[in-house]
Design a protein around this motif. Structure first.
Motif, PDB file in Angstrom:
ATOM      1  N   SER A 129       0.839  -1.198   0.000  1.00 43.83           N
ATOM      2  CA  SER A 129       0.000   0.000   0.000  1.00 43.83           C
ATOM      3  C   SER A 129       0.872   1.246   0.000  1.00 43.83           C
ATOM      4  O   SER A 129       2.053   1.183   0.376  1.00 43.83           O
ATOM      5  N   ARG A 130       0.276   2.366  -0.393  1.00 42.58           N
ATOM      6  CA  ARG A 130       0.980   3.639  -0.359  1.00 42.58           C
ATOM      7  C   ARG A 130       0.030   4.714   0.138  1.00 42.58           C
ATOM      8  O   ARG A 130      -1.132   4.762  -0.285  1.00 42.58           O
ATOM      9  N   VAL A 131       0.503   5.575   1.021  1.00 43.39           N
ATOM     10  CA  VAL A 131      -0.300   6.658   1.590  1.00 43.39           C
ATOM     11  C   VAL A 131       0.386   7.979   1.294  1.00 43.39           C
ATOM     12  O   VAL A 131       1.621   8.093   1.386  1.00 43.39           O
ATOM     13  N   THR A 132      -0.408   8.987   0.939  1.00 39.24           N
ATOM     14  CA  THR A 132       0.146  10.296   0.626  1.00 39.24           C
ATOM     15  C   THR A 132      -0.895  11.374   0.922  1.00 39.24           C
ATOM     16  O   THR A 132      -2.030  11.074   1.308  1.00 39.24           O
ATOM     17  N   GLU A 133      -0.494  12.639   0.748  1.00 41.03           N
ATOM     18  CA  GLU A 133      -1.389  13.775   0.900  1.00 41.03           C
ATOM     19  C   GLU A 133      -1.354  14.611  -0.372  1.00 41.03           C
ATOM     20  O   GLU A 133      -0.370  14.583  -1.122  1.00 41.03           O
ATOM     21  N   PHE A 134      -2.427  15.367  -0.612  1.00 41.91           N
ATOM     22  CA  PHE A 134      -2.444  16.308  -1.730  1.00 41.91           C
ATOM     23  C   PHE A 134      -3.412  17.436  -1.402  1.00 41.91           C
ATOM     24  O   PHE A 134      -4.173  17.360  -0.430  1.00 41.91           O
ATOM     25  N   LYS A 178      -4.876   6.815  -0.052  1.00 39.96           N
ATOM     26  CA  LYS A 178      -4.214   5.541   0.229  1.00 39.96           C
ATOM     27  C   LYS A 178      -4.559   4.562  -0.880  1.00 39.96           C
ATOM     28  O   LYS A 178      -5.725   4.297  -1.162  1.00 39.96           O
ATOM     29  N   LEU A 179      -3.502   4.016  -1.525  1.00 36.33           N
ATOM     30  CA  LEU A 179      -3.669   2.997  -2.559  1.00 36.33           C
ATOM     31  C   LEU A 179      -3.374   1.632  -1.946  1.00 36.33           C
ATOM     32  O   LEU A 179      -2.333   1.431  -1.304  1.00 36.33           O
ATOM     33  N   LEU A 187      -0.206   9.837  -5.803  1.00 38.04           N
ATOM     34  CA  LEU A 187       0.269   8.466  -5.577  1.00 38.04           C
ATOM     35  C   LEU A 187       1.276   8.011  -6.624  1.00 38.04           C
ATOM     36  O   LEU A 187       1.855   6.921  -6.501  1.00 38.04           O
ATOM     37  N   GLY A 188       1.481   8.809  -7.658  1.00 31.39           N
ATOM     38  CA  GLY A 188       2.404   8.435  -8.723  1.00 31.39           C
ATOM     39  C   GLY A 188       1.753   7.682  -9.854  1.00 31.39           C
ATOM     40  O   GLY A 188       2.443   7.055 -10.673  1.00 31.39           O
TER      41      GLY A 188
END
Length: 553
Positions: free
Chosen positions: A37-42, A52-53, A155-156
């Motif tokens: 999983s990947r977590v980020t902010e925007f 969150k992916l 998330l890219g």
């Protein structure tokens, strides 16, 4: 007119992106590189959001090394991906402003496994692509797709994968709501309020999409008037109330489960009035373009405001001086509506008068109900399930063609669909019930009068007299005071299949001969029967009458 701006509650889109599986492949690469999983902010429109992916197992069958379309498949099995998008906790303390994007690969010829282990081919409207079910709450409908692209970028994942939805993309759910002060909402859910009246006047008597709920007890068994009151209107009912509208809707007055435990200073103590799009109640669809979303919002808002206006809520102050209560996502301030936003008048009195006029006109046409019409209406009033013309015919030992013709003659009072028939609304059903009861009371009076005359003449019933009385009761026979002569015989409707070319009276004659036989067997004079007036009805010629002697010769 002043009103408040409704807020979006639940909303969901079914988005198809055709042409490539790169959105799926890209999500898989990011998840693998990030350990699952990947977590980020925007940031979007000056607001902070998190994304969150992650992935989940899939019911899509493993295609092997190559898809049916020829594209290489470099995975062991199939996984599906999700992106959870949520307003940052520092800006949304309640934590209910959120979305979730469920991303699934699609290709022509793909198969899925059912819950019972069987497999079926899934229809895909394009060669390859991805399906995204994007659902959420308390977010403006126009922001769903831009927020998905913003999260993908953070998330890219290439946001270009989520542009230009395929024409098969549709709205799956959507509710607009206002929160009404509990001291002001009573007229909305009252027994004579707009929700109950719309159910009474606009709902089909037993259609498959009928839904009228009036529940005043919460989940703990405590009484809370208006706890959960709803009415669902399909497209035709919506147009009857709002001629310019098209989409089926549910209108709902409801409280939170814990409402009674809250103080009046807490927004959750006060109910919501919501209007939601009901995708399962029609064969149509709502597209996902900005204009189509705006049209949906307009219809939901106009319906909601019409209900408020009909209940007089906009003029009824709550404890704080206004009828609405602000919550984390709904602004209760009143503003002046533009002319284009004015709600239609919910004229339920007009609809009631139109339905009453229809029933009266039908019942008065051609001198009242025929016997077959009365039987059909009687069944529709008393039967609680799906009823077909064949069911009615079987119940009353009629030819199904006669029943269908009778239903066509009372077409304005009934609705026929997919082999079933029902009364137009509960209000029509009540009026028809009264009319049928009056019809049957009149028939009983005639029968009792005939029976009494025969009984007084006979001074005791023989088998022959009993058989005669049964026939007289069936046909509403009028006899003289002494029971020695018949004045009128009513045969009702004569099926057209009992008439022959060159002998149009064949069916009438058959019924009369049966009656004459019983009359003579009970020891009565043939002439007294032959002098009676016979009345009956034919589909193509209406009501007819002739002397019995003219028919029997």
């Amino acid at each position: 007119m002043k009103s408040t701006e409704p807020a979006w509650h639940e909303f969901a889109l079914q988005l198809n992106y055709a042409g490539s599986l790169e959105a799926h492949f890209g999500a898989a690469r990011i998840v693998d590189q990030s350990g699952g999983s990947r977590v980020t902010e925007f940031t979007a429109s000056g607001e902070r959001w998190t994304a969150k992916l992650y992935y989940q197992e899939s019911g899509i069958c493993d295609p092997g090394d190559v898809l049916p379309t020829g594209t290489a498949w470099e995975f062991d099995g199939v996984r599906e991906h999700r992106i959870a998008i949520q307003r940052h906790g520092e800006e949304d303390p309640v934590g209910e402003q959120k979305l979730n994007a469920h991303i699934r690969p699609r290709w022509d010829g793909m198969r899925v496994e059912q819950s019972d282990g069987s497999r079926r081919k899934l229809d895909v409207p394009f060669r390859e692509g991805v399906n995204v079910v994007l659902s959420g709450s308390n977010v403006d409908a126009q922001r769903y797709q831009p927020l998905l692209r913003g999260a993908a970028t953070a998330l890219g994942l290439n946001p270009g994968h989520f542009r230009d939805p395929h024409d098969s993309s549709t709205v799956r759910d959507g509710e607009r709501y206002v929160r009404v002060h509990c001291d002001a909402s009573g007229p909305i859910h009252a027994r004579d309020g707009p929700i109950a009246q719309m159910g009474h006047l606009l709902e089909n008597d037993r259609s498959g999409y009928r839904k009228v709920v009036q529940n005043d007890d919460n989940d703990h068994g405590e009484n809370l008037p208006g706890y959960y009151h709803t009415v669902t209107l399909g497209p035709s009912r919506v147009r009857e109330a709002f001629p310019e509208h098209t989409v089926p809707v549910e209108i709902k007055h409801y409280y939170a489960r814990e409402a009674l435990s809250r103080s009046k200073d807490d927004p959750l103590r006060h109910p919501k009035l919501g209007v939601s799009y009901q995708v399962s109640r029609w064969d149509g669809s709502v597209g996902v373009t900005p204009d189509e979303l705006a049209d949906l919002e307009r219809e939901l808002d106009r319906t909601l405001r019409a209900v408020l206006e009909d209940a007089g809520v906009t003029m009824t102050p709550g404890a704080g001086g206004g009828p609405f209560v602000e919550d984390a996502y709904f602004d209760a301030d009143l503003t002046e509506l533009e002319e284009s936003e004015q709600p239609p008048k919910l004229n339920l009195t007009r609809i009631r008068n139109e339905q009453e006029s229809i029933v009266i006109r039908q019942l008065m046409a051609n001198g009242g109900l025929s016997e077959v019409e009365e039987e059909a209406l009687g069944t529709l009033v008393t039967d609680g399930g799906k009823v077909s013309p064949a069911d009615i015919a079987e119940e009353h030992s009629r030819h199904v063609g006669s029943v269908r013709r009778a239903l066509r003659r009372i077409d304005d009072m009934v609705e026929r669909e997919y082999g079933s028939v029902s009364l137009r609304s509960p209000h029509v059903a009540e009026m028809v019930h009264d009319a049928v009861q009056q019809f049957r009371e009149a028939s009983r009076s005639v029968t009792e009068a005939a029976g009494q005359a025969l009984l007084s003449a006979e001074r005791g019933l023989s088998d022959a007299t009993s058989a005669l009385m049964t026939w007289c009761a069936k046909h509403g026979v009028d006899v003289d005071n002494r029971g020695e002569a018949i004045e009128a015989i009513r045969l009702g409707e004569i099926d057209s299949d009992r008439r022959r070319p060159g002998d149009p009276l064949r069916g009438v004659r058959w019924e009369l001969r049966e009656g004459l036989k019983r009359w003579l067997e009970s020891g009565r004079d043939r002439e007294a029967f032959a002098n009676a007036t016979v009345r009956w009805r034919e589909e193509d010629r209406g009501r007819r009458s002739l002397p019995a002697s003219a028919i029997l010769r």
